[in-house]
Design a protein around this motif. Structure first.
Motif, short mmCIF file in Angstrom:
data_model
loop_
_atom_site.label_atom_id
_atom_site.label_comp_id
_atom_site.label_asym_id
_atom_site.label_seq_id
_atom_site.Cartn_x
_atom_site.Cartn_y
_atom_site.Cartn_z
N THR A 117 6.28 -5.04 -8.65
CA THR A 117 7.57 -4.91 -7.95
C THR A 117 7.41 -5.15 -6.46
OG1 THR A 117 8.32 -3.29 -9.60
CG2 THR A 117 9.55 -3.40 -7.54
N ALA A 118 6.42 -4.50 -5.85
CA ALA A 118 6.22 -4.62 -4.40
C ALA A 118 5.84 -6.04 -3.99
CB ALA A 118 5.16 -3.62 -3.94
N VAL A 119 4.93 -6.66 -4.75
CA VAL A 119 4.48 -8.02 -4.43
C VAL A 119 5.64 -9.01 -4.53
CG1 VAL A 119 3.03 -9.92 -5.24
CG2 VAL A 119 2.07 -7.61 -5.04
N LEU A 120 6.49 -8.85 -5.54
CA LEU A 120 7.63 -9.76 -5.70
C LEU A 120 8.77 -9.44 -4.73
CD1 LEU A 120 7.87 -9.99 -9.61
CD2 LEU A 120 6.92 -11.69 -8.03
N ILE B 186 0.83 -1.21 0.00
CA ILE B 186 0.00 0.00 0.00
C ILE B 186 0.87 1.26 0.00
CG2 ILE B 186 -1.59 1.37 1.41
CD1 ILE B 186 -2.93 -0.86 -0.16
N TRP B 187 1.89 1.31 0.86
CA TRP B 187 2.78 2.48 0.89
C TRP B 187 3.49 2.65 -0.45
CZ3 TRP B 187 2.45 6.37 3.96
CH2 TRP B 187 2.07 6.24 5.29
N ALA B 188 3.96 1.54 -1.03
CA ALA B 188 4.65 1.61 -2.32
C ALA B 188 3.74 2.19 -3.40
CB ALA B 188 5.15 0.23 -2.73
N LEU B 189 2.50 1.72 -3.45
CA LEU B 189 1.55 2.23 -4.44
C LEU B 189 1.22 3.70 -4.18
CD1 LEU B 189 -0.90 -0.81 -4.67
CD2 LEU B 189 0.67 -0.02 -6.45
N LEU B 190 1.06 4.07 -2.92
CA LEU B 190 0.76 5.46 -2.58
C LEU B 190 1.88 6.39 -3.03
CD1 LEU B 190 -1.06 7.53 -1.11
CD2 LEU B 190 0.24 7.02 0.97
N PHE B 191 3.12 6.02 -2.73
CA PHE B 191 4.26 6.87 -3.10
C PHE B 191 4.38 7.01 -4.62
CE2 PHE B 191 6.57 5.49 1.04
CZ PHE B 191 5.85 6.43 1.75
N SER B 192 4.29 5.89 -5.34
CA SER B 192 4.49 5.94 -6.79
C SER B 192 3.35 6.67 -7.50
CB SER B 192 4.64 4.52 -7.35
OG SER B 192 3.46 3.77 -7.12
N LEU B 193 2.11 6.45 -7.04
CA LEU B 193 0.98 7.15 -7.66
C LEU B 193 1.05 8.65 -7.41
CD1 LEU B 193 -1.98 4.70 -6.97
CD2 LEU B 193 -0.91 5.22 -9.16
N GLU C 8 0.27 2.49 -15.91
CA GLU C 8 1.54 1.77 -16.08
C GLU C 8 2.35 1.80 -14.79
OE1 GLU C 8 5.56 1.80 -18.89
OE2 GLU C 8 4.26 3.56 -18.81
N VAL C 9 2.45 2.96 -14.17
CA VAL C 9 3.20 3.07 -12.92
C VAL C 9 2.54 2.22 -11.84
CG1 VAL C 9 3.84 4.66 -11.06
CG2 VAL C 9 4.16 5.35 -13.44
N PHE C 10 1.20 2.23 -11.78
CA PHE C 10 0.47 1.44 -10.78
C PHE C 10 0.78 -0.05 -10.95
CE2 PHE C 10 -3.17 -1.09 -9.46
CZ PHE C 10 -3.42 -0.60 -8.19
N VAL C 11 0.71 -0.55 -12.18
CA VAL C 11 0.92 -1.98 -12.43
C VAL C 11 2.36 -2.39 -12.13
CG1 VAL C 11 0.96 -3.76 -14.23
CG2 VAL C 11 -0.94 -2.13 -14.13
N VAL C 12 3.33 -1.61 -12.62
CA VAL C 12 4.74 -1.96 -12.39
C VAL C 12 5.08 -1.90 -10.90
CG1 VAL C 12 7.13 -1.27 -12.84
CG2 VAL C 12 5.46 -1.25 -14.69
#
Length: 756
Positions: free
Chosen positions: A377-380, A155-162, A369-373
């Motif tokens: 990345t975070a899940v892996l 969640i934090w990773a997605l928040l920062f990148s978005l 694109e940023v959301f998916v990548v």
């Protein structure tokens, strides 16, 4: 009748004072280096001559001479301050994905545990730092706690990148990417308005922190060069000689690029060499010393702001206890081959993906694109501790030489301290921790090799230095441990006998990681000397220059054998920028007449006559064509060349004359000569535009070999040259024509060159 003559008389003094905008350039155009340097020489001569007239003029002359050094000081201070802010913020936000400090939420994990009384081996598990599961559930163990920590990390990773991509998209589209390809192009003389502006600087600084903190496979080192160049460009406006001269400004930007590398790696010397070897187009000797000064100021400013970012003055300090052996050059060269292959594979794959992004609907959805990548990345990354940690932290651990107190899995050997002397540990059998670390690192290597391809070039700030070094460091550490265990179990083999006896400390896996990092970075960027110096300054390992150079040169040779372009040159070509590479030779036997325009069956060359065209005639030419400038000839019949006038200067001069000069109408004659042509007394006022005419445009004959023409364009920084035959104007060759011809000779698409 008298009114017409008075208008002419008044017009004789028009444009003696330069008009605002005259001599400047439109967006996405190339500057005229020859004209800019000539202007600076004229300005300097005028200041020198005036300095003898009064004390105030002398003071002005001295201040002008030292303004360059003052500007370097300001750039170093600002770039170092911003780099320190980015470094501290990114470290804190990276740790925020895993937990929070109870002693103060603004502390990162390391700072939170400074005052803890926990044992040295458990220094990362202090009671002041709580993971999200400990904070929410009160328990950090168990499956549910693991799932909660996993969820919060993603969640934090997605928040920062978005947040990063939305800020870039909404406020500063130029803040995305590395920035180095565009900076190389700008330093070669290209104009990209806003690319180094204040909004780009603000948004790039904020979003760089967010992008790095998100855990994406990218680094902050390349974007820091962009940030430093933004600082240089903005501060140039404080000094007239840099604000009004594009060539002088590019000297400053070269120094700013050096300061950017200096704060990125803590490598002032390497920063100067990087600017000289990789990005700068024009780099006089005075710029060399000023660049070094700016780089030093930036490095020390960063150190003052963030003194605890590292325990030493270098980013990845290494202290290897044993020297390398000559036979180890074989695995070092193997790492160089791997680095070259990885570099060539990455460049081809990334360019293919970026081209697909530009030509398909994928490019229309940068946020998705940023959301998916980021999600992938975070899940892996979370399950593997070597991908979960920040890339800089990973590289530091891989470079580390195992000591007695190290608690890392990479140092879990079967202990035998009977032969230990001080900090020196003998080569030992790998324990379970080492084998676990090896397969985790192997998985991390596969992930980073592929995920970096899709990450670099997204609409967020993204550097390539650290991800490339991470790939090489992982490969190097894997090879280093393999060689170490081979030497331990087979020390009686001929290749080991004599220098690696049983119980000796002879193989250093951390050194292999360092060499691998240099090899992969060299394979991607094709850096050589600057790379070795940066690696030396990064690690403090002066005695390991030979292995680093062997790996760097091998990786460059291997990568060059597969494809000549480094990643930055490939992105320059992908974007169609008019960058004329100074390192490549042109060996084709073609002539200027084969490249010039107009070609056979083309309409005749558009020209302006020196004293027989009206304002309306010139405005018609401007409206019907899109050329950046026009040759001025004596007459259409003679085609004898007089000079060259820029389109932008013509438009501005005519508009100002219509507003400020009485009697200037559409039928007014424009002349570029010293004296007005004889006209009937009833004619309207004439417009003299000699001051905007370039009386010494560069010319070549139609039989000049293109090899010489290309060399002239490179070394003089021309934007166009005129082609003559027996003194008569035949055609014109622009920088875009040269680049298209080079692309055509290399069997590439000449229409990929989009700008002039």
């Amino acid at each position: 009748n008298g009114g017409g003559m008075n208008g002419t008389s008044t017009m004789m003094d028009f444009l003696e004072e330069p008009l605002p905008g005259v001599g400047t350039y439109e967006d996405f155009n190339t500057i005229d280096w020859v004209r800019e340097k000539s202007r600076d020489r004229d300005r300097h001569r005028e200041i020198t001559s005036r300095s003898k007239e009064s004390t105030w003029a002398l003071i002005h002359s001295v201040s002008d001479a030292f303004s360059g050094w003052l500007l370097m000081l300001l750039i170093g201070l600002l770039a170092g301050s911003l780099a320190g802010l980015i470094d501290i913020s990114a470290h804190w936000m990276t740790d925020l994905k895993e937990g929070v400090c109870l002693a103060g939420f603004w502390f990162n994990h390391e700072h939170c545990c400074w005052k803890s009384n926990t044992a040295f081996t458990d220094r990362d598990k202090c009671p002041e730092w709580k993971s999200w599961s400990q904070l929410i559930l009160g328990d950090g163990e168990g499956a549910f706690a693991y799932i909660l920590n996993y969820f919060m990390y993603v969640i934090w990773a997605l928040l920062f990148s978005l947040l990063a991509v939305l800020l870039v998209k909404g406020f500063a589209p130029y803040a995305c990417g590395s920035g180095i390809p565009e900076i190389k192009t700008i330093l070669s003389g290209f104009i990209i308005r806003g690319y180094l502006g204040k909004w780009t600087l603000i948004i790039k600084t904020i979003t760089l922190v967010l992008a790095v903190s998100s855990g994406l496979s990218l680094g902050k080192e390349g974007p820091l060069v962009h940030v430093a160049c933004c600082c240089g460009n903005i501060l140039c406006h404080l000094f007239t000689k840099y604000r009004k001269n594009e060539a002088k400004r590019r000297e400053v930007l070269s120094a700013a690029a050096a300061a950017g590398v200096s704060v990125a790696f803590g490598a002032p010397i390497g920063g100067v060499l990087f600017s000289l070897e990789e990005v700068s187009y024009y780099f006089p000797l005075k710029t060399l010393w000023r660049s070094f000064f700016a780089a030093l100021v930036a490095a020390f400013t960063l150190r003052s702001i963030n003194p605890f970012g590292n325990s030493r003055l270098v980013l990845f300090y290494v202290e290897f206890h044993m020297p390398w052996h000559l036979l180890e050059l074989v695995p070092f060269i193997l790492l160089g081959i791997f680095g070259g292959l990885w570099g060539a594979f990455f460049i081809r794959s990334n360019i293919a993906w970026c081209r697909r992004r530009k030509t398909t609907k994928l490019g229309k959805y940068p946020v998705l694109e940023v959301f998916v990548v980021t999600a992938i990345t975070a899940v892996l990354a979370f399950p593997n501790e070597y991908t979960r940690m920040s890339t800089s932290e990973l590289i530091s651990e891989l470079f580390n030489d195992c000591g007695i107190l190290d608690s890392s899995k990479l140092c879990e050997y079967v202990n035998d301290f009977n032969s230990t002397k001080g900090d020196d540990l003998p080569d030992r059998a790998a324990g379970p921790g080492v084998y676990t670390a090896m397969w985790q690192l192997a998985l991390a290597l596969v992930m980073k090799v592929f995920i970096t391809i899709f990450t670099f070039g997204m609409k967020v700030p993204s550097g390539l230095f650290i991800p490339s070094m991470a790939v090489g460091a992982i490969a190097g550490r894997l090879l280093g441990v393999a060689v170490e265990q081979l030497a331990y179990y087979h020390h009686d083999w001929a290749i080991f006998s004599g220098w690696c006896s049983q119980g000796a400390d002879c193989i250093t896996p951390g050194l292999y990681a360092m060499v691998g990092a240099a090899a992969c970075l060299g394979g991607v960027t094709r850096m050589t000397v600057s790379l070795v110096v940066i690696m030396f300054e990064l690690t403090g390992g002066l005695e390991y220059i030979v292995p680093l150079m062997a790996a760097a040169m091998t990786s460059k040779w291997v990568a060059d054998a597969i494809g000549r372009e480094g990643i930055y040159d490939a992105h320059i070509r992908l974007n169609g920028y008019p960058f004329l590479e100074a390192k490549e030779e042109f060996s084709h036997k073609t002539l200027a007449m084969d490249v010039m325009r107009p070609r056979r069956n083309d309409p005749p060359l558009t020209v302006i006559t020196q004293d027989s065209m009206t304002v309306e005639d010139v405005e018609t030419i401007i409206n019907e064509t899109t050329y950046s400038g026009y040759p001025v000839v004596v007459s259409r019949e003679s085609q004898r060349l007089v000079g060259f006038v820029l389109r932008r200067d013509l438009i501005i001069s005519i508009e100002n004359a219509r507003k400020k000069q009485d009697g200037i109408v559409s039928t007014s004659v424009i002349y570029f000569t010293d004296h007005s042509p004889p006209l009937p007394p009833s004619s309207p006022s004439m417009l003299k535009l000699r001051s905007i005419l370039d009386l010494s445009p560069f010319t070549v004959t139609d039989q000049t070999p293109m090899e010489i023409v290309v060399d002239i364009f490179r070394k003089l920084g021309l934007r166009q040259c005129l082609v003559t035959h027996n003194g008569k104007l035949l055609g014109i060759i622009t920088k875009k024509d040269v680049l298209k011809h080079i692309a055509q000779m290399a069997n590439q698409d000449p229409d990929s060159i989009l700008f002039n």
